[in-house]
Write a protein that holds these residues in place. Structure first.
Motif, PDB file in Angstrom:
ATOM      1  N   GLY A 155       0.784  -1.229   0.000  1.00 27.88           N
ATOM      2  CA  GLY A 155       0.000   0.000   0.000  1.00 27.88           C
ATOM      3  C   GLY A 155       0.817   1.281   0.000  1.00 27.88           C
ATOM      4  O   GLY A 155       0.272   2.364   0.181  1.00 27.88           O
ATOM      5  N   GLU A 156       2.107   1.158  -0.212  1.00 24.06           N
ATOM      6  CA  GLU A 156       2.983   2.342  -0.305  1.00 24.06           C
ATOM      7  C   GLU A 156       2.994   2.825  -1.760  1.00 24.06           C
ATOM      8  O   GLU A 156       3.998   2.709  -2.468  1.00 24.06           O
ATOM      9  CB  GLU A 156       4.394   1.992   0.177  1.00 24.06           C
ATOM     10  N   LEU A 157       1.866   3.354  -2.195  1.00 21.84           N
ATOM     11  CA  LEU A 157       1.658   3.662  -3.604  1.00 21.84           C
ATOM     12  C   LEU A 157       2.578   4.760  -4.125  1.00 21.84           C
ATOM     13  O   LEU A 157       2.997   4.722  -5.284  1.00 21.84           O
ATOM     14  CB  LEU A 157       0.192   4.009  -3.840  1.00 21.84           C
ATOM     15  N   ASP A 158       2.904   5.733  -3.274  1.00 25.50           N
ATOM     16  CA  ASP A 158       3.831   6.790  -3.691  1.00 25.50           C
ATOM     17  C   ASP A 158       5.206   6.196  -4.004  1.00 25.50           C
ATOM     18  O   ASP A 158       5.846   6.573  -4.990  1.00 25.50           O
ATOM     19  CB  ASP A 158       3.978   7.859  -2.604  1.00 25.50           C
ATOM     20  N   TRP A 159       5.663   5.268  -3.150  1.00 29.62           N
ATOM     21  CA  TRP A 159       6.966   4.632  -3.360  1.00 29.62           C
ATOM     22  C   TRP A 159       6.957   3.757  -4.609  1.00 29.62           C
ATOM     23  O   TRP A 159       7.939   3.709  -5.359  1.00 29.62           O
ATOM     24  CB  TRP A 159       7.378   3.817  -2.137  1.00 29.62           C
ATOM     25  N   ALA A 160       5.841   3.066  -4.835  1.00 28.15           N
ATOM     26  CA  ALA A 160       5.732   2.229  -6.036  1.00 28.15           C
ATOM     27  C   ALA A 160       5.824   3.089  -7.293  1.00 28.15           C
ATOM     28  O   ALA A 160       6.556   2.755  -8.235  1.00 28.15           O
ATOM     29  CB  ALA A 160       4.421   1.444  -6.016  1.00 28.15           C
ATOM     30  N   PHE A 161       5.090   4.182  -7.301  1.00 29.35           N
ATOM     31  CA  PHE A 161       5.110   5.085  -8.453  1.00 29.35           C
ATOM     32  C   PHE A 161       6.506   5.679  -8.634  1.00 29.35           C
ATOM     33  O   PHE A 161       7.041   5.700  -9.750  1.00 29.35           O
ATOM     34  CB  PHE A 161       4.068   6.189  -8.263  1.00 29.35           C
ATOM     35  N   ALA A 162       7.118   6.118  -7.546  1.00 27.07           N
ATOM     36  CA  ALA A 162       8.463   6.701  -7.622  1.00 27.07           C
ATOM     37  C   ALA A 162       9.468   5.674  -8.146  1.00 27.07           C
ATOM     38  O   ALA A 162      10.312   5.992  -8.994  1.00 27.07           O
ATOM     39  CB  ALA A 162       8.900   7.223  -6.251  1.00 27.07           C
ATOM     40  N   GLY A 163       9.384   4.446  -7.656  1.00 24.04           N
ATOM     41  CA  GLY A 163      10.290   3.388  -8.121  1.00 24.04           C
ATOM     42  C   GLY A 163      10.115   3.106  -9.596  1.00 24.04           C
ATOM     43  O   GLY A 163      11.092   2.905 -10.326  1.00 24.04           O
ATOM     44  N   PHE A 164       8.869   3.100 -10.050  1.00 21.42           N
ATOM     45  CA  PHE A 164       8.588   2.874 -11.472  1.00 21.42           C
ATOM     46  C   PHE A 164       9.163   3.997 -12.324  1.00 21.42           C
ATOM     47  O   PHE A 164       9.776   3.752 -13.359  1.00 21.42           O
ATOM     48  CB  PHE A 164       7.074   2.747 -11.692  1.00 21.42           C
ATOM     49  N   ILE A 165       9.004   5.232 -11.869  1.00 21.77           N
ATOM     50  CA  ILE A 165       9.542   6.389 -12.598  1.00 21.77           C
ATOM     51  C   ILE A 165      11.074   6.346 -12.615  1.00 21.77           C
ATOM     52  O   ILE A 165      11.700   6.578 -13.659  1.00 21.77           O
ATOM     53  CB  ILE A 165       9.033   7.716 -11.988  1.00 21.77           C
ATOM     54  N   VAL A 166      11.683   6.016 -11.484  1.00 20.27           N
ATOM     55  CA  VAL A 166      13.148   5.912 -11.422  1.00 20.27           C
ATOM     56  C   VAL A 166      13.631   4.832 -12.385  1.00 20.27           C
ATOM     57  O   VAL A 166      14.618   5.025 -13.099  1.00 20.27           O
ATOM     58  CB  VAL A 166      13.629   5.631  -9.978  1.00 20.27           C
ATOM     59  N   ALA A 167      12.929   3.708 -12.423  1.00 15.67           N
ATOM     60  CA  ALA A 167      13.301   2.631 -13.346  1.00 15.67           C
ATOM     61  C   ALA A 167      13.214   3.124 -14.789  1.00 15.67           C
ATOM     62  O   ALA A 167      14.102   2.844 -15.601  1.00 15.67           O
ATOM     63  CB  ALA A 167      12.412   1.410 -13.133  1.00 15.67           C
ATOM     64  N   GLY A 168      12.158   3.858 -15.107  1.00 17.57           N
ATOM     65  CA  GLY A 168      12.005   4.387 -16.462  1.00 17.57           C
ATOM     66  C   GLY A 168      13.097   5.371 -16.831  1.00 17.57           C
ATOM     67  O   GLY A 168      13.652   5.323 -17.930  1.00 17.57           O
ATOM     68  N   ILE A 169      13.418   6.260 -15.906  1.00 15.88           N
ATOM     69  CA  ILE A 169      14.488   7.237 -16.158  1.00 15.88           C
ATOM     70  C   ILE A 169      15.822   6.517 -16.312  1.00 15.88           C
ATOM     71  O   ILE A 169      16.607   6.827 -17.220  1.00 15.88           O
ATOM     72  CB  ILE A 169      14.539   8.288 -15.038  1.00 15.88           C
ATOM     73  N   SER A 170      16.070   5.522 -15.450  1.00 17.62           N
ATOM     74  CA  SER A 170      17.344   4.799 -15.542  1.00 17.62           C
ATOM     75  C   SER A 170      17.461   4.040 -16.858  1.00 17.62           C
ATOM     76  O   SER A 170      18.558   3.889 -17.392  1.00 17.62           O
ATOM     77  CB  SER A 170      17.514   3.849 -14.350  1.00 17.62           C
ATOM     78  N   ASP A 171      16.336   3.573 -17.391  1.00 18.78           N
ATOM     79  CA  ASP A 171      16.345   2.896 -18.689  1.00 18.78           C
ATOM     80  C   ASP A 171      16.813   3.865 -19.778  1.00 18.78           C
ATOM     81  O   ASP A 171      17.634   3.512 -20.625  1.00 18.78           O
ATOM     82  CB  ASP A 171      14.957   2.351 -19.005  1.00 18.78           C
ATOM     83  N   GLY A 172      16.311   5.080 -19.735  1.00 19.32           N
ATOM     84  CA  GLY A 172      16.752   6.093 -20.698  1.00 19.32           C
ATOM     85  C   GLY A 172      18.202   6.484 -20.501  1.00 19.32           C
ATOM     86  O   GLY A 172      18.955   6.652 -21.472  1.00 19.32           O
TER      87      GLY A 172
END
Length: 185
Positions: free
Chosen positions: A25-42
């Motif tokens: 239920g830590e939805l902010d952390w999940a979203f942040a982790g997903f965004i960080v993963a996306g940025i790191s992919d780029g």
């Protein structure tokens, strides 16, 4: 070991963190982790291209890291009731069939060259947009239902289209009828 490969490996490590954050239920952390993963992919792609740090290992690890994150997020969002189960099953099944076809080709002594098709890239892009939208909606407690619904339908259509394109390419490859490449992204 190149810097892009290290970044990709760190992306692998993010996956359980994103899944855990979603499940707890830590939805902010999940979203942040997903965004960080996306940025790191780029970032890893940029570094690989700009500083000539491309590697065969990276060519395999990068799409695996992307798929691991996307499939994990789709499964958890399906479990949470945020994505329809038919879509989750379709996305996971398509990826499993691709991996199975590549492995079968290898075992049969007729390995395929892994090269993504345009429809595969479009499918992955729409999957990323859908996952990011749903995670963002959950994180910010807001909803953009029409956009979510449109992305669900588009993801379903692209999943079917890309699975069909892979099947045709794989069958041609296995029969020796032209296409000697089988995309895998």
């Amino acid at each position: 070991m190149t810097i892009p490969n290290i970044i990709t490996i760190l992306r692998f490590i993010l996956v359980p963190g994103v899944v855990y954050a979603l499940m707890s239920g830590e939805l902010d952390w999940a979203f942040a982790g997903f965004i960080v993963a996306g940025i790191s992919d780029g970032v890893d792609g940029f570094i690989a291209r700009q500083f000539n740090q491309r590697s065969e290992l990276g060519a395999y690890l990068d799409p695996i890291a992307d798929k691991l994150l996307l499939v994990s997020v789709f499964v958890v969002l399906g479990h949470m009731g945020e994505l329809p189960l038919w879509l989750v099953i379709g996305v996971v099944s398509r990826d499993a069939l691709i991996v199975g076809a590549v492995l079968l080709s290898y075992v049969m002594g007729n390995p395929v060259v892994v090269k993504p098709l345009f429809v595969s890239k479009a499918n992955t892009t729409v999957q990323i947009l859908l996952a990011a939208l749903v995670l963002g909606e959950l994180s910010f407690a807001s909803a953009i239902d029409n956009l979510r619904d449109a992305l669900i339908v588009l993801t379903g259509l692209l999943t079917v289209a890309s699975a069909a394109a892979y099947l045709v390419a794989w069958l041609r490859h296995m029969n020796g009828d032209g296409e000697s490449e089988h995309p895998g992204h």
